[in-house]
Structure formats: structure tokens, C-alpha cells
Design an enzyme around this catalytic site. Structure first.
Site, PDB file in Angstrom:
ATOM      1  N   SER A 144      44.715  15.722 -20.323  1.00 41.53           N
ATOM      2  CA  SER A 144      44.733  16.775 -19.300  1.00 41.53           C
ATOM      3  C   SER A 144      45.715  16.409 -18.183  1.00 41.53           C
ATOM      4  CB  SER A 144      43.304  17.002 -18.791  1.00 41.53           C
ATOM      5  OG  SER A 144      43.173  18.255 -18.162  1.00 41.53           O
TER       6      SER A 144
ATOM      7  N   ASP B 154      39.966  16.466  -0.628  1.00 40.99           N
ATOM      8  CA  ASP B 154      40.871  17.239   0.242  1.00 40.99           C
ATOM      9  C   ASP B 154      42.257  17.355  -0.385  1.00 40.99           C
ATOM     10  OD1 ASP B 154      38.854  17.602   2.077  1.00 40.99           O
ATOM     11  OD2 ASP B 154      39.510  15.985   3.410  1.00 40.99           O
TER      12      ASP B 154
ATOM     13  N   HIS C 187      38.134  21.063 -24.804  1.00 42.88           N
ATOM     14  CA  HIS C 187      39.096  20.329 -23.981  1.00 42.88           C
ATOM     15  C   HIS C 187      38.730  18.853 -23.845  1.00 42.88           C
ATOM     16  CE1 HIS C 187      42.210  19.746 -21.030  1.00 42.88           C
ATOM     17  NE2 HIS C 187      41.347  19.456 -20.065  1.00 42.88           N
TER      18      HIS C 187
END
Length: 252
Positions: free
Chosen positions: A85, A173, A232
Site C-alpha cells: 500500500s 496531524d 487489500h
């Protein structure tokens, strides 16, 4: 440098570098890494802003590829590289930018294209967990479940939760702010001619037939394989079949 987990000892076979996906960590790959280390040294990394690796405001693929290049240099200068990924996109970028550092490349269920699905809602779910009330991982899993997070992702996310310090081992963040970079893929104007395997989940839609022209333009020596009955997270769903496929390809 990135934090590494090292399995096995150096042999005449090139070491294998493993780069995990978004929200993952090196320890997610412990079982597969240990099994593959019977014939070679295997180095799994915590990607930047994940696990115990350094924090940064950037999650760009060229920056992450440079991180991997530094690890390869520290362990001898060339490796086989396996990425899943986000880690797969990083591994591809590494091969395109530093081809001399990559012997063989295995890309697990990702293509060098821009995807449209965002994972920011999952970041929001993790942020919403009241960590002050969490005494065990199951407490966090219950809160994630209440927000509609699936059981398999609950378990996966809480592997990156430090119960003692009540903190996520993820820079949420930066990952949120850099989501468009993570979903995209850089235009580098290069190609990697080394042996490359695109190994996909049989039921996953991440690597589609229409992606093959793009893949072949960047990786002209690409080969394609699928593991039936997996999505996946093919390495977690069928780890033995995944290990066998990787081992077989790296033996060629």
C-alpha cells in the site's frame, strides 16, 4: 534514520527491506519477516510518522523513499524491497529514484496511480477516542466500534496505541494534512528496469487491468500475480500464501 526491526543475520542473499502501509508498523510484519529470515536478513521499518520513527511535516513519497535509501545504505547498499500500500508506493518511488539500491521489487496491492478514496474519516475516529479512559486495547476498540470502524481495523489501529503513555504511535496531524500526497503518486520521469512483482489480492480493486499500461511504462520488467480470496490486506488475510509468493519470486 527510521526505526528498524531486524530479523536474521546477513547471508550471501541480498537482505529484504519491508515497508508497511498507512497506519501500520514494522511489528505488523513480524511473523512474515521472521519466516523469510531463514534464508536472508530481513529489515522491517517503521515509516516516518509511524511507530517509533521520527516525526515530520512531510509524508511525500520522495521523502519517504529517501528514508528507505538511508536504511539500505546503512545495511550495505542494495536490497530486495517489499512494500504494501503506502509502503508499496514508497518502494516504487525508491526504485525509480535510486535504482542501484534495489535488487528486486515486490509491490503488494497498490499501483503507481492516484486514488480518490480518503482515509481521513479513520483518522477522525482515532482522534475521537478518549485516551484518558483507555486502560486496555479493548477499551479503545469499543470506542472505535461505536464510530463504525470495522473489527479488523479496530484491532489493526490499536496495535499503534501505547497504553502506558495513552498516545497513538502515529502522527495523525501530518497524516491527515498530507492525505492527498499519500493518495497520489509523483511524476518522476524515470523508470525501473529491474525485476518487479505486483502481487495483488484477488478480490481487491486497488490494482486494476487499466493500470497496467502505466505500470509497464514505469516498470517494464513487471510481472503480475494474485492471491485468490484476499482483499487489500492480503498479507494479513493469507500470510502463508503471501509468504510463499514472495519467497518464490525472490528466488527467481
Amino acid at each position: 534514520m527510521l526505526t528498524t526491526l531486524v530479523h536474521g543475520t546477513p547471508t550471501q542473499t541480498p537482505p529484504l527491506l519491508i515497508a508497511h502501509g498507512l497506519f501500520g508498523s514494522a511489528r505488523n510484519w513480524n511473523v512474515i519477516a521472521k519466516r523469510l529470515s531463514d534464508e536472508r536478513q530481513v529489515i522491517a521499518v517503521d515509516m516516518r510518522n509511524h511507530g517509533h520513527s521520527p516525526r515530520s511535516d512531510s509524508q511525500s513519497y520522495p521523502d519517504m523513499a529517501q528514508d528507505l535509501a538511508e536504511v539500505i545504505d546503512a545495511y550495505g547498499g542494495q536490497m530486495d524491497v517489499l512494500g504494501h500500500s503506502m509502503g508499496g508506493k514508497t518502494a516504487m518511488t525508491l526504485a525509480l529514484q535510486y535504482p542501484e539500491k534495489v535488487h528486486r521489487l515486490v509491490v503488494a496491492d497498490i499501483a503507481p496511480v492516484t486514488y480518490t478514496h480518503s482515509h481521513s474519516h479513520l483518522i477522525a475516529a482515532m482522534r475521537a477516542v478518549d485516551l484518558t479512559s483507555v486502560k486496555r486495547r479493548s477499551d479503545a476498540e469499543e470506542q472505535l466500534a461505536a464510530q463504525g470502524v470495522s473489527p479488523n481495523l479496530q484491532s489493526f489501529f490499536t496495535q499503534s496505541l501505547d497504553i502506558s503513555s495513552k498516545t497513538w504511535l502515529l502522527n495523525l496531524d501530518t497524516l491527515d494534512a498530507q492525505m492527498q500526497s499519500i493518495l497520489g503518486f509523483p511524476e518522476l520521469g524515470t523508470h525501473f528496469s529491474g525485476p518487479t512483482l505486483f502481487l495483488s489480492g484477488g478480490t481487491s480493486d486497488y490494482v486494476q487491468r487499466e493500470h497496467r499500461d502505466t505500470i509497464k511504462s514505469l516498470f517494464p520488467n513487471a510481472h503480475f500475480a494474485k492471491i485468490p480470496g484476499t482483499g487489500h490486506w492480503l498479507h494479513a488475510e493469507k500470510p502463508r500464501e503471501f509468504e510463499a509468493s514472495v519467497r518464490s519470486y525472490l528466488h527467481i
